[in-house]
Design an enzyme around this catalytic site. Structure first.
Site, PDB file in Angstrom:
ATOM      1  N   ILE A 548      49.535 165.639  11.503  1.00 15.49           N
ATOM      2  CA  ILE A 548      50.080 166.639  12.424  1.00 15.49           C
ATOM      3  C   ILE A 548      48.964 167.390  13.132  1.00 15.49           C
ATOM      4  CG2 ILE A 548      51.375 168.806  12.522  1.00 15.49           C
ATOM      5  CD1 ILE A 548      53.209 167.692  10.396  1.00 15.49           C
ATOM      6  N   HIS A 549      47.925 167.750  12.400  1.00 15.48           N
ATOM      7  CA  HIS A 549      46.796 168.432  13.029  1.00 15.48           C
ATOM      8  C   HIS A 549      46.116 167.549  14.077  1.00 15.48           C
ATOM      9  CE1 HIS A 549      47.115 171.339   9.705  1.00 15.48           C
ATOM     10  NE2 HIS A 549      46.412 172.144  10.486  1.00 15.48           N
TER      11      HIS A 549
END
Length: 612
Positions: A548-549
């Site tokens: 996600i990052h």
């Protein structure tokens, strides 16, 4: 954003939620447990009353008392551990049940409403904002001297408002409306058109992928500046987590609801068999003795054998191995039962139905919002606005809204965002523009590597300030505004992460809403649904966090490099290092290492994405 999704210590803090300490040590003396506290506090109706905890020191002949109020962390710890222990007694370690989370009334650390906000270090908090004020004055004076305006060129402000602002707002509004997809899906499931186990969760998962992919595609298609991209992608992730929690918790409740309906049908079939009673005898293929013992244990025993009764969300009696399933098979066979068997079956089935009714009611004080009554547009709209990412049927609420407090926190939100814009304009934007100009001018890779240390040093302090201000404006200002407007009482949005001695402690305390989401819907779900070990579930949580990052960085820089992904994964060995004998008890060293990483990490990562 460097570590807010990491859950390194989930295996220790969440794997057995029913096994937590219930005692509070104080001054080296004895401790009091939840049972003693509940007994001493019985009959007191006022929620604001203090609970007097008697602490007896081992080496003293006299006793001292210390009052605990409902807002004290010690009191909340006692209540939470007691609730978890009672839930464990009632339900056992049901693998398919969502983890119970306890919401209590509390305030954020820096909130003036918090009775503990006036710490001995409050003066440093004041000093920080005074320093920010003088820094802004210095920047304004330099802008006026060099450009004749205190605002300078204000390129970042122009990026925010000159292009596609209304398109951005319209897209955000459409995103919020699209979250109603889960409501329509679960209404269809509640009415029996679909089932969650067969098709519902697949439809929801495909929708979530389409939802996120569409937002990212729009940001690329419109070629939005980084200001628009950061806002829309982060809000997309928030809405994605909210949709997931809403859908999968209601999906679990739909299974409980269906099981209850099936058991009610069995009770009806049992009534039909009552007219066909035969002389009392206990056939070998009926579980009369076992069922009776189970029922007696559930009524008179201190700890019911919940697993013997059956899985809470199972709806397939043919494959289920439990006494409930055995009874269902006997009833379906249509064999006549004698009076003793009929009464035993009825008691067990009605007790199970009562337990399922409690599960469908969740934490609701009444049945008005119990499943499926919670499947309304009002409930969904309210849930979308609540400052939490874990869906529950009911939360602790305040009695009223303090609109002066809303105005105060709203003004603080706008003010801090303005401070962030000024710092970015003065110290970050020129470095970024110059770095990009060098790349476009054809500077060689070796030359860019030579510039790398200087870019890192130029952005060390401004990025640290931006990180601190971003945390403050979101978790202290914005979330408190939402909490006050929605009367949401549990405002434990963060812990004292600045005292962290390891990265896993920082991950727990920096962003509590995301941490609790990952705890329930990633870590616990990996164990219950995929039967992973604690280590495997922790690794899956880290991988998802890192992905996600990296998606966010890909949207910002339009390049897939994986620097942040690798940085996230390095937290696994760092968390393991903090538990070794070398670091045990070395709190100062651990805190120094934590701050060095937080100080250097954002600048190094940003420079890597810009230069290499």
């Amino acid at each position: 954003m460097a570590a807010d999704l990491a859950v390194a210590d989930a295996a220790d803090s969440a794997s057995d939620g029913s096994e937590s300490s219930t005692a509070i040590p104080s001054d080296g003396g004895s401790a009091i447990g939840i049972d003693d506290l509940a007994h001493s506090h019985a009959g007191k109706a006022s929620p604001s009353s203090s609970v007097c905890v008697f602490v007896e020191k081992a080496n003293a002949s006299r006793r001292r008392t210390r009052p605990l109020t409902a807002d004290d962390a010690e009191f909340r710890a006692i209540i939470q551990s007691g609730i978890e222990r009672e839930a464990a007694k009632r339900s056992g370690k049901a693998r398919h049940r969502f983890r119970d989370l306890v919401f209590t009334r509390q305030f954020t650390t820096f909130d003036r409403q918090n009775p503990r906000s006036q710490s001995p270090f409050h003066g440093f908090f004041t000093l920080f904002w005074l320093a920010m004020g003088f820094l802004l004055l210095k920047i304004a004076a330099q802008n006026y001297r060099n450009m004749g305006s205190v605002f300078g060129r204000a390129e970042i402000v122009h990026l925010m408002v000159d292009r596609d602002l209304f398109v951005l707002l319209a897209t955000d509004g459409l995103m919020c409306l699209c979250t109603s997809f889960g409501l329509f899906l679960h209404r269809a499931i509640a009415r029996g058109y679909l089932t969650w186990t067969r098709s519902g969760w697949i439809i929801q998962s495909v929708w979530q992928i389409f939802f996120t992919g569409s937002v990212i595609w729009i940001s690329f298609y419109r070629d939005w500046p980084w200001t628009h991209t950061v806002f829309i992608v982060l809000h997309d992730f928030v809405l994605l987590m909210k949709q997931h929690s809403y859908a999968f918790y209601n999906g679990y409740l739909s299974r409980v609801y269906r099981r209850r309906k099936l058991l009610e049908q069995k009770v009806g079939q049992l009534d039909d068999l009552a007219s066909q009673r035969r002389p009392s005898s206990t056939p070998s293929n009926t579980p009369t003795t076992s069922a009776t013992s189970t029922q007696d244990a559930s009524i008179h025993g201190p700890t019911p054998r919940r697993r013997a009764i059956g899985p809470r969300a199972s709806t397939n009696f043919s494959s289920e191995e439990s006494e409930i399933a055995t009874m269902a098979k006997v009833i379906d066979a249509g064999e006549p039962l004698d009076e003793e068997q009929s009464q035993t079956f009825r008691r067990v089935l009605t007790t199970e139905i009562t337990i399922l009714d409690d599960e469908l009611r969740g934490k609701c004080t009444t049945t008005d919002n119990a499943y499926p009554k919670n499947l309304t547009f009002y409930n969904l709209a309210e849930w979308t606005c609540l400052p939490t990412l874990v869906y529950e049927l009911e939360y602790p609420r305040q009695e009223s809204i303090n609109w002066w407090y809303v105005a105060e926190k709203s003004a603080a939100t706008v003010g801090v965002i303005w401070v962030m814009i000024i710092i970015s304009q003065a110290y970050i934007y020129p470095v970024v523009v110059e770095t990009l100009r060098q790349r476009e001018a054809g500077m060689s890779f070796e030359q860019r590597c030579m510039e790398f240390p200087w870019v890192v040093s130029d952005m060390l302090f401004p990025l640290l300030l931006e990180q601190l201000l971003a945390w403050y404006v979101i978790w202290e200002c914005l979330l408190n505004v939402l909490a006050e407007i929605t009367r949401f009482a549990d405002r434990g949005f963060y812990g004292d992460w600045w005292n962290s001695v390891s990265w896993d402690q920082y991950a727990r305390d920096w962003n509590r809403p995301v941490y609790t989401f990952l705890l329930r819907h990633v870590y616990q779900s990996s164990i219950s649904a995929f039967h992973l070990s604690k280590t495997g579930a922790t690794f899956v949580t880290f991988i998802l966090s890192a992905i996600i990052h990296e998606i966010l960085m890909f949207c910002l820089f339009k390049r897939l490099r994986g620097y942040l992904f690798i940085s996230q994964l390095t937290q696994i060995p760092m968390a393991a290092l903090s538990r070794t004998k070398l670091m045990k008890g070395q709190d100062t060293l651990g805190n120094v290492m934590f701050w060095i990483g937080l100080f250097i990490g954002p600048s190094v990562l940003t420079s890597l994405y810009l230069i290499i």
